[in-house]
Scaffold this motif. Structure first.
Motif, mmCIF file in Angstrom:
data_model
loop_
_atom_site.group_PDB
_atom_site.id
_atom_site.type_symbol
_atom_site.label_atom_id
_atom_site.label_comp_id
_atom_site.label_asym_id
_atom_site.label_seq_id
_atom_site.Cartn_x
_atom_site.Cartn_y
_atom_site.Cartn_z
ATOM 1 N N GLY A 201 21.440 33.039 95.910
ATOM 2 C CA GLY A 201 21.378 34.439 96.321
ATOM 3 C C GLY A 201 22.617 35.180 95.867
ATOM 4 N N ILE A 202 22.592 36.489 96.043
ATOM 5 C CA ILE A 202 23.703 37.361 95.673
ATOM 6 C C ILE A 202 24.228 38.027 96.936
ATOM 7 C CG2 ILE A 202 24.374 39.418 94.350
ATOM 8 C CD1 ILE A 202 22.091 38.749 92.409
ATOM 9 N N SER A 204 25.821 40.892 99.264
ATOM 10 C CA SER A 204 25.845 42.358 99.323
ATOM 11 C C SER A 204 27.164 42.850 99.898
ATOM 12 C CB SER A 204 24.684 42.874 100.179
ATOM 13 O OG SER A 204 24.762 42.345 101.499
ATOM 14 N N ARG A 329 27.028 43.862 91.121
ATOM 15 C CA ARG A 329 25.970 43.177 91.889
ATOM 16 C C ARG A 329 24.612 43.384 91.247
ATOM 17 N NH1 ARG A 329 24.781 46.043 97.280
ATOM 18 N NH2 ARG A 329 23.614 47.325 95.799
ATOM 19 N N ASP A 330 24.309 44.608 90.848
ATOM 20 C CA ASP A 330 23.021 44.904 90.225
ATOM 21 C C ASP A 330 22.891 44.229 88.869
ATOM 22 O OD1 ASP A 330 22.484 46.432 92.440
ATOM 23 O OD2 ASP A 330 22.859 48.359 91.455
ATOM 24 N N ALA A 333 21.930 40.692 89.462
ATOM 25 C CA ALA A 333 20.505 40.621 89.800
ATOM 26 C C ALA A 333 19.652 40.758 88.550
ATOM 27 C CB ALA A 333 20.160 41.702 90.811
ATOM 28 N N ARG A 334 20.045 41.647 87.639
ATOM 29 C CA ARG A 334 19.297 41.830 86.390
ATOM 30 C C ARG A 334 19.360 40.576 85.540
ATOM 31 N NH1 ARG A 334 19.785 42.342 81.334
ATOM 32 N NH2 ARG A 334 22.063 42.131 81.403
ATOM 33 N N GLY A 337 17.363 37.684 87.138
ATOM 34 C CA GLY A 337 15.932 37.942 87.242
ATOM 35 C C GLY A 337 15.259 38.243 85.929
ATOM 36 N N LYS A 343 12.819 38.669 92.112
ATOM 37 C CA LYS A 343 13.906 39.386 92.765
ATOM 38 C C LYS A 343 14.809 38.384 93.460
ATOM 39 C CE LYS A 343 14.883 43.131 96.013
ATOM 40 N NZ LYS A 343 14.303 44.126 96.948
ATOM 41 N N VAL A 344 16.065 38.323 93.024
ATOM 42 C CA VAL A 344 17.029 37.410 93.624
ATOM 43 C C VAL A 344 17.446 37.978 94.978
ATOM 44 C CG1 VAL A 344 19.249 36.264 93.341
ATOM 45 C CG2 VAL A 344 17.829 36.749 91.347
ATOM 46 N N VAL A 346 19.379 39.293 98.113
ATOM 47 C CA VAL A 346 20.713 39.851 98.332
ATOM 48 C C VAL A 346 20.991 39.802 99.831
ATOM 49 C CG1 VAL A 346 22.182 41.888 98.082
ATOM 50 C CG2 VAL A 346 20.487 41.345 96.314
#
Length: 405
Positions: A201-202, A204, A329-330, A333-334, A337, A343-344, A346
């Motif tokens: 996961g990432i 937030s 962060r984005d 995710a990009r 994914g 969708k990873v 967050v």
């Protein structure tokens, strides 16, 4: 060297045969062994190794002076009798991810660094993230010089005894200016990924959190001859405060823990003269945290007054809410994914990290690896090897996406 072999090599260092937990405290023999391991890993890969003025270790692929570097890593120290994964997973995964990146034939166009931040857990001197705080300038040189361990040894004395020059400790803005992004991989300290079924996961944000010291001062006396009505027993006030903190945390949807205590004179047959307890509290937002701490202190003062006990409360450390860099962060995710179009997840965390300390100075982000039990800061801390390997691959993807484009 594979993730498995590196992990197996590091695993025995600083491990207690009595508890199975780790005692890798700052500037001790176990810490020195961890540092030697880091240096050996760097040199085996042809990376430039250095230790900065604050005792943090760095391994570099490319010239860091070129700037805009992508850095990953974590820490190798532990809490008292802590687990194997908190910190070391991020460092071992960093070397393994670099190996995987090279195995793919990828060629970084930005410098890539791996870091081992010193004294992240604060087990010896009572303040977390000393190495990164000094580097970022959120801990001043004067404050650092006043840090002492339980034996009265100061941080500079401990560094000097370990063979390091303490005269240069302090802010390091030039080093931070060379870093374009810092990504820290860490075992999740909770069960969100286990519940969602995801391996990685990432982060937030990091919840606001702090440590407060409560000193309850009463009167030492004989445990067998002093009537209950005549006692000024600080242990009673402390015990009631522990329960009050739990109630306040439950009401606020937060967490509060009294996990460390000091008692004087600490005799079985003596009423204590002093009970010193440390409150650790964390919440999803500042208002909730304030509610818990204020409510706990109010209750503590009422209990102290009722028992004829004096109370002082001192905030020893505090970190406001940390929102990780949204653009970075984005981008993570990009990258993660892009192949699967999944969708990873967050998620936020109540644990502090070096990435959180540095976030006010440079763009930072975090990756979490699934922890099936959610247990951390304990010998029972665990992550399955296939999840760890998935974390390595995710970190390699991130390094490729950030440093090789």
């Amino acid at each position: 060297m594979s993730f498995h072999s590196m992990w197996a090599e590091l695993l025995p260092v600083g491990r207690s045969s009595a508890t199975g937990g780790y005692r890798r405290h700052a500037w001790t023999g176990a810490d020195a062994d961890c540092r030697a391991w880091f240096r050996e890993q760097a040199e085996a890969r042809g990376l430039a190794h250095e230790t900065d003025r604050n005792g943090n270790q760095w391994a570099w692929l490319g010239d860091p002076a070129a700037g805009d570097a992508v850095v990953t890593g974590s820490h190798l120290d532990s809490v008292p009798d802590g687990g194997a994964f908190d910190g070391p997973l991020g460092v071992v995964s960093a070397f393994a991810a670099l190996d995987e990146l090279r195995g793919r034939g990828a060629h970084p166009t930005r410098p890539v660094g791996i870091v081992n931040f010193g004294d992240e857990e604060g087990a010896r001197f009572g303040l977390a993230c000393v190495g990164s705080r000094l580097t970022a300038g959120t801990l001043t040189t004067e404050q650092a010089h006043r840090l002492t361990d339980g034996d009265g040894i100061t941080l500079p004395q401990a560094m000097e005894a370990a063979g390091y020059d303490p005269d240069g400790i302090g802010p390091d803005p030039e080093r931070l200016a060379r870093i374009g992004a810092f990504v820290e991989l860490h075992v999740e300290q909770g069960r969100a990924l286990d519940l969602s079924g995801d391996r990685v996961g990432i982060a937030s944000a990091i919840w606001p959190h702090g440590r407060w010291r409560f000193d309850f001062r009463g009167e030492a006396n004989h445990a067998g001859t002093t009537r209950l009505a005549d006692r000024r027993d600080p242990m009673l006030s402390y015990a009631e405060t522990v329960l009050a903190a739990r109630r306040e945390a439950e009401l606020a949807g937060a967490v509060a823990t009294f996990g460390k205590i000091g008692v004087e004179p600490n005799g079985v047959n003596a009423v204590p003269s002093l009970v010193r307890g440390w409150l650790d509290s964390r919440a999803a937002d500042q208002a909730s945290l304030d509610t818990v701490v204020t409510g706990t202190e109010k209750a503590a003062r009422e209990y102290a007054a009722a028992h004829g006990v004096d109370l002082t409360v001192e905030r020893e450390s505090f970190t406001p809410v940390v929102e990780f860099d949204h653009a970075l962060r984005d981008e993570l995710a990009r990258i993660l994914g892009s192949d699967t179009e999944l969708k990873v997840p967050v998620l936020g965390t109540g644990a502090g990290h070096d990435a959180g300390i540095l976030s006010g100075r440079i763009p930072t982000a975090m990756l979490f690896v699934r922890n099936p039990t959610g247990v951390s800061h304990s010998p029972a801390e665990y992550a399955a090897e296939d999840d760890c390997v998935a974390g390595v691959s995710a970190l390699a993807d991130v390094l490729e996406g950030l440093a090789c484009t």
